[in-house]
Motif scaffolding. Structure first.
Motif, PDB file in Angstrom:
ATOM      1  N   ALA A 104      21.279 -10.792   2.770  1.00  0.00           N
ATOM      2  CA  ALA A 104      21.225  -9.778   1.715  1.00  0.00           C
ATOM      3  C   ALA A 104      19.778  -9.476   1.319  1.00  0.00           C
ATOM      4  O   ALA A 104      19.397  -8.307   1.191  1.00  0.00           O
ATOM      5  CB  ALA A 104      22.026 -10.235   0.499  1.00  0.00           C
ATOM      6  N   ILE A 105      18.973 -10.512   1.149  1.00  0.00           N
ATOM      7  CA  ILE A 105      17.571 -10.299   0.761  1.00  0.00           C
ATOM      8  C   ILE A 105      16.818  -9.543   1.849  1.00  0.00           C
ATOM      9  O   ILE A 105      16.135  -8.546   1.578  1.00  0.00           O
ATOM     10  CB  ILE A 105      16.874 -11.647   0.447  1.00  0.00           C
ATOM     11  CG1 ILE A 105      17.480 -12.285  -0.799  1.00  0.00           C
ATOM     12  CG2 ILE A 105      15.367 -11.440   0.266  1.00  0.00           C
ATOM     13  CD1 ILE A 105      17.040 -13.722  -1.025  1.00  0.00           C
ATOM     14  N   VAL A 106      16.927 -10.002   3.081  1.00  0.00           N
ATOM     15  CA  VAL A 106      16.211  -9.359   4.189  1.00  0.00           C
ATOM     16  C   VAL A 106      16.734  -7.933   4.407  1.00  0.00           C
ATOM     17  O   VAL A 106      15.958  -7.010   4.661  1.00  0.00           O
ATOM     18  CB  VAL A 106      16.295 -10.207   5.481  1.00  0.00           C
ATOM     19  CG1 VAL A 106      15.681  -9.480   6.662  1.00  0.00           C
ATOM     20  CG2 VAL A 106      15.598 -11.548   5.277  1.00  0.00           C
ATOM     21  N   GLY A 107      18.034  -7.735   4.284  1.00  0.00           N
ATOM     22  CA  GLY A 107      18.613  -6.398   4.427  1.00  0.00           C
ATOM     23  C   GLY A 107      18.106  -5.437   3.371  1.00  0.00           C
ATOM     24  O   GLY A 107      17.785  -4.280   3.665  1.00  0.00           O
ATOM     25  N   VAL A 108      18.015  -5.892   2.127  1.00  0.00           N
ATOM     26  CA  VAL A 108      17.503  -5.038   1.044  1.00  0.00           C
ATOM     27  C   VAL A 108      16.028  -4.717   1.285  1.00  0.00           C
ATOM     28  O   VAL A 108      15.603  -3.569   1.109  1.00  0.00           O
ATOM     29  CB  VAL A 108      17.720  -5.697  -0.335  1.00  0.00           C
ATOM     30  CG1 VAL A 108      16.922  -4.995  -1.423  1.00  0.00           C
ATOM     31  CG2 VAL A 108      19.200  -5.715  -0.683  1.00  0.00           C
ATOM     32  N   VAL A 109      15.257  -5.723   1.692  1.00  0.00           N
ATOM     33  CA  VAL A 109      13.845  -5.467   2.014  1.00  0.00           C
ATOM     34  C   VAL A 109      13.740  -4.404   3.102  1.00  0.00           C
ATOM     35  O   VAL A 109      12.955  -3.457   2.996  1.00  0.00           O
ATOM     36  CB  VAL A 109      13.128  -6.770   2.450  1.00  0.00           C
ATOM     37  CG1 VAL A 109      11.769  -6.476   3.084  1.00  0.00           C
ATOM     38  CG2 VAL A 109      12.953  -7.701   1.266  1.00  0.00           C
ATOM     39  N   GLY A 110      14.552  -4.543   4.137  1.00  0.00           N
ATOM     40  CA  GLY A 110      14.533  -3.564   5.227  1.00  0.00           C
ATOM     41  C   GLY A 110      14.997  -2.187   4.792  1.00  0.00           C
ATOM     42  O   GLY A 110      14.424  -1.175   5.200  1.00  0.00           O
ATOM     43  N   ALA A 111      16.029  -2.127   3.955  1.00  0.00           N
ATOM     44  CA  ALA A 111      16.537  -0.832   3.486  1.00  0.00           C
ATOM     45  C   ALA A 111      15.495  -0.127   2.616  1.00  0.00           C
ATOM     46  O   ALA A 111      15.272   1.081   2.751  1.00  0.00           O
ATOM     47  CB  ALA A 111      17.834  -1.019   2.720  1.00  0.00           C
ATOM     48  N   VAL A 112      14.851  -0.872   1.738  1.00  0.00           N
ATOM     49  CA  VAL A 112      13.817  -0.279   0.876  1.00  0.00           C
ATOM     50  C   VAL A 112      12.611   0.145   1.705  1.00  0.00           C
ATOM     51  O   VAL A 112      12.089   1.247   1.532  1.00  0.00           O
ATOM     52  CB  VAL A 112      13.414  -1.263  -0.243  1.00  0.00           C
ATOM     53  CG1 VAL A 112      12.181  -0.785  -0.987  1.00  0.00           C
ATOM     54  CG2 VAL A 112      14.565  -1.480  -1.207  1.00  0.00           C
ATOM     55  N   ALA A 113      12.183  -0.710   2.626  1.00  0.00           N
ATOM     56  CA  ALA A 113      11.042  -0.365   3.482  1.00  0.00           C
ATOM     57  C   ALA A 113      11.369   0.840   4.354  1.00  0.00           C
ATOM     58  O   ALA A 113      10.539   1.731   4.533  1.00  0.00           O
ATOM     59  CB  ALA A 113      10.641  -1.553   4.346  1.00  0.00           C
ATOM     60  N   GLY A 114      12.583   0.882   4.888  1.00  0.00           N
ATOM     61  CA  GLY A 114      13.002   2.019   5.719  1.00  0.00           C
ATOM     62  C   GLY A 114      13.068   3.309   4.925  1.00  0.00           C
ATOM     63  O   GLY A 114      12.674   4.374   5.410  1.00  0.00           O
ATOM     64  N   ALA A 115      13.557   3.220   3.685  1.00  0.00           N
ATOM     65  CA  ALA A 115      13.625   4.409   2.830  1.00  0.00           C
ATOM     66  C   ALA A 115      12.227   4.906   2.479  1.00  0.00           C
ATOM     67  O   ALA A 115      11.980   6.115   2.443  1.00  0.00           O
ATOM     68  CB  ALA A 115      14.413   4.100   1.564  1.00  0.00           C
ATOM     69  N   ARG A 116      11.329   3.983   2.238  1.00  0.00           N
ATOM     70  CA  ARG A 116       9.950   4.381   1.913  1.00  0.00           C
ATOM     71  C   ARG A 116       9.275   5.039   3.113  1.00  0.00           C
ATOM     72  O   ARG A 116       8.539   6.006   2.969  1.00  0.00           O
ATOM     73  CB  ARG A 116       9.141   3.171   1.459  1.00  0.00           C
ATOM     74  CG  ARG A 116       9.606   2.663   0.089  1.00  0.00           C
ATOM     75  CD  ARG A 116       8.728   1.586  -0.439  1.00  0.00           C
ATOM     76  NE  ARG A 116       7.478   2.193  -0.881  1.00  0.00           N
ATOM     77  CZ  ARG A 116       6.337   1.560  -0.939  1.00  0.00           C
ATOM     78  NH1 ARG A 116       6.254   0.306  -0.581  1.00  0.00           N
ATOM     79  NH2 ARG A 116       5.245   2.160  -1.362  1.00  0.00           N
ATOM     80  N   ARG A 117       9.537   4.499   4.300  1.00  0.00           N
ATOM     81  CA  ARG A 117       8.933   5.081   5.510  1.00  0.00           C
ATOM     82  C   ARG A 117       9.478   6.465   5.784  1.00  0.00           C
ATOM     83  O   ARG A 117       8.747   7.362   6.153  1.00  0.00           O
ATOM     84  CB  ARG A 117       9.178   4.181   6.716  1.00  0.00           C
ATOM     85  CG  ARG A 117       8.327   2.951   6.727  1.00  0.00           C
ATOM     86  CD  ARG A 117       8.577   2.116   7.947  1.00  0.00           C
ATOM     87  NE  ARG A 117       7.736   0.923   7.916  1.00  0.00           N
ATOM     88  CZ  ARG A 117       8.021  -0.205   8.487  1.00  0.00           C
ATOM     89  NH1 ARG A 117       9.144  -0.337   9.178  1.00  0.00           N
ATOM     90  NH2 ARG A 117       7.220  -1.233   8.423  1.00  0.00           N
ATOM     91  N   SER A 118      10.795   6.630   5.603  1.00  0.00           N
ATOM     92  CA  SER A 118      11.396   7.931   5.913  1.00  0.00           C
ATOM     93  C   SER A 118      11.057   8.985   4.865  1.00  0.00           C
ATOM     94  O   SER A 118      11.109  10.172   5.148  1.00  0.00           O
ATOM     95  CB  SER A 118      12.912   7.801   6.052  1.00  0.00           C
ATOM     96  OG  SER A 118      13.492   7.462   4.809  1.00  0.00           O
ATOM     97  N   SER A 119      10.671   8.549   3.651  1.00  0.00           N
ATOM     98  CA  SER A 119      10.307   9.526   2.628  1.00  0.00           C
ATOM     99  C   SER A 119       8.845   9.901   2.691  1.00  0.00           C
ATOM    100  O   SER A 119       8.347  10.613   1.834  1.00  0.00           O
ATOM    101  CB  SER A 119      10.664   9.001   1.233  1.00  0.00           C
ATOM    102  OG  SER A 119       9.814   7.907   0.912  1.00  0.00           O
ATOM    103  N   GLY A 120       8.150   9.384   3.685  1.00  0.00           N
ATOM    104  CA  GLY A 120       6.759   9.771   3.870  1.00  0.00           C
ATOM    105  C   GLY A 120       5.773   8.748   3.335  1.00  0.00           C
ATOM    106  O   GLY A 120       4.589   9.019   3.271  1.00  0.00           O
ATOM    107  N   GLY A 121       6.258   7.569   2.916  1.00  0.00           N
ATOM    108  CA  GLY A 121       5.371   6.548   2.400  1.00  0.00           C
ATOM    109  C   GLY A 121       4.422   6.004   3.442  1.00  0.00           C
ATOM    110  O   GLY A 121       3.358   5.526   3.137  1.00  0.00           O
ATOM    111  N   SER A 122       4.799   6.076   4.688  1.00  0.00           N
ATOM    112  CA  SER A 122       3.983   5.548   5.765  1.00  0.00           C
ATOM    113  C   SER A 122       4.333   6.307   7.040  1.00  0.00           C
ATOM    114  O   SER A 122       5.480   6.659   7.276  1.00  0.00           O
ATOM    115  CB  SER A 122       4.279   4.056   5.957  1.00  0.00           C
ATOM    116  OG  SER A 122       3.673   3.582   7.116  1.00  0.00           O
TER     117      SER A 122
END
Length: 153
Positions: free
Chosen positions: A133-151
């Motif tokens: 759950a922790i790693v999945g949430v980290v990945g989901a948040v990181a993935g959302a940030r990347r797809s929104s143009g954060g990186s």
């Protein structure tokens, strides 16, 4: 390559490949430090037995897979396509360290504690669920940030 172009076997291979990009040496160091601190607390209790190693070993494994798994989600190294796949599939990628923790922790608990097989499996299962759950949430948040143009890739 879209998700529909990938078989379940290939998807599993991509998840494992994504997880290998974590900071596993640092994860090992953090695990050893955390496990060592936990062992120190166990030694203070003066209830010495083989069973006193079960909790520190469990903490060591949890921290190892947590840092390695979360780090693989946040990694900027490796193949760009693999990072993109991991960002699009955070839960599949998070399952890799969770399964690793489940297997190693089940064996460790069974050998070091006085627990039987089923209690060792249960203990390892809930530890792995929390880790996933922790790693999945980290990945989901990181993935959302990347797809929104954060990186950018």
């Amino acid at each position: 390559m879209t998700s529909s172009d990938v078989s379940s076997r290939e998807s599993s291979q991509l998840a494992v490949a994504s997880a290998t990009h974590g900071p596993w040496r640092a994860a090992g160091a953090v695990g050893v430090v955390g496990g060592g601190a936990t062992l120190g607390l166990e030694l203070i209790s003066l209830h010495w037995s083989l069973g006193m190693l079960a909790w520190p070993a469990s903490v060591t494994l949890f921290l190892f897979f947590l840092i390695g798994g979360a780090g693989s989600m946040l990694s900027k190294g490796g193949d760009r396509r693999l990072r993109r796949w991991a960002a699009e599939h955070p839960w599949q990628t998070a399952a890799v360290p969770a399964v690793g923790l489940f297997v190693t922790n089940t064996i460790t608990q069974y050998i070091l504690s006085s627990d039987g097989v089923f209690m060792s499996i249960f203990t390892a299962l809930w530890h792995a669920a929390i880790l996933g759950a922790i790693v999945g949430v980290v990945g989901a948040v990181a993935g959302a940030r990347r797809s929104s143009g954060g990186s950018s890739y």
